[in-house]
Enzyme design. Structure first.
Site, PDB file in Angstrom:
ATOM      1  N   HIS A 145       2.568  10.574  -5.632  1.00  0.00           N
ATOM      2  CA  HIS A 145       3.621  10.264  -4.665  1.00  0.00           C
ATOM      3  C   HIS A 145       3.081   9.192  -3.726  1.00  0.00           C
ATOM      4  CE1 HIS A 145       7.211  11.062  -2.167  1.00  0.00           C
ATOM      5  NE2 HIS A 145       6.416  10.668  -1.180  1.00  0.00           N
ATOM      6  N   CYS A 146       3.760   8.072  -3.674  1.00  0.00           N
ATOM      7  CA  CYS A 146       3.318   6.945  -2.852  1.00  0.00           C
ATOM      8  C   CYS A 146       4.131   6.921  -1.560  1.00  0.00           C
ATOM      9  CB  CYS A 146       3.481   5.625  -3.606  1.00  0.00           C
ATOM     10  SG  CYS A 146       2.904   4.188  -2.667  1.00  0.00           S
TER      11      CYS A 146
END
Length: 210
Positions: A145-146
């Site tokens: 997850h960025c």
């Protein structure tokens, strides 16, 4: 009563929206420093300086458009969701991820070789699929997850994420090179109060490049 502490991780999405504004601010400052302050005024001088400035501005804008295009795609593109009531079964039949996504709207039962079960989503979990505690869902072929894109990087947007990294590297490298002479002269020009604002913007744009 059992409490899922991972639900509190979803609050990190708010931080992600702040990061989007930060990216927009960095892009804006860099554009103003390179185009308007440094090389834009040199376009009317003529000769080699004008040609060099024109080339730099064109390359800068092309890379910027590609960077923003890939960034918007990775932000808005669904990384890949698991169809509802999906379950894994053993056997010869194997369904590719792309086909599963395309057929999900038809309401058929999804099948694949291997897989597992997600206790958070209460749904089957295909191979290489992971549950994101921030997005609160399972993502196909999840990489991570960025927070910079407020999205997971998975099967459907991984290509755009890699393109975003590539164009960001090229753009920031170019900004560093073209602003280096102005950055070197920053302290000398800052003594002149009339150019202090210009020098400060160039310094900020140069310093914001990773």
């Amino acid at each position: 009563m059992e409490i899922n502490v991972f639900k509190f991780c979803s609050g990190l999405r708010v931080l992600g929206h702040v990061m989007i504004l930060l990216v927009a601010a960095i892009v804006g400052v860099s554009y103003y420093a390179v185009v308007f302050l440094t090389y834009g005024p040199q376009l009317l001088r003529g000769g080699f300086d004008s040609f060099l400035s024109f080339t730099i501005v064109i390359i800068f804008n092309v890379l910027l458009v590609l960077l923003l295009w890939s960034y918007i795609r990775v932000v808005l593109k669904d990384p890949g969701s698991v169809p509802e009531n999906w379950r894994a079964v053993s056997g010869e039949e194997s369904l590719e991820v792309g086909t599963s996504l395309a057929a999900a709207e038809d309401g058929f039962e999804r099948r694949s070789r291997g897989g597992g079960y997600c206790i958070h989503c209460q749904n089957g979990k295909p191979p290489r699929c992971h549950h994101c505690s921030i997005c609160q869902r399972c993502v196909l072929k999840m990489d991570h997850h960025c927070v910079w894109v407020v999205n997971c990087v998975g099967a459907c947007n991984y290509k755009f994420f890699l393109l975003f990294l590539l164009y960001t590297f090229l753009e920031t490298t170019m900004v560093t090179i073209v602003l280096l002479p102005s950055f070197i002269n920053f302290f000398g020009e800052a003594k002149n109060h009339s150019s202090a604002a210009k020098s400060a913007i160039i310094f900020l744009a140069f310093d914001s490049v990773p």
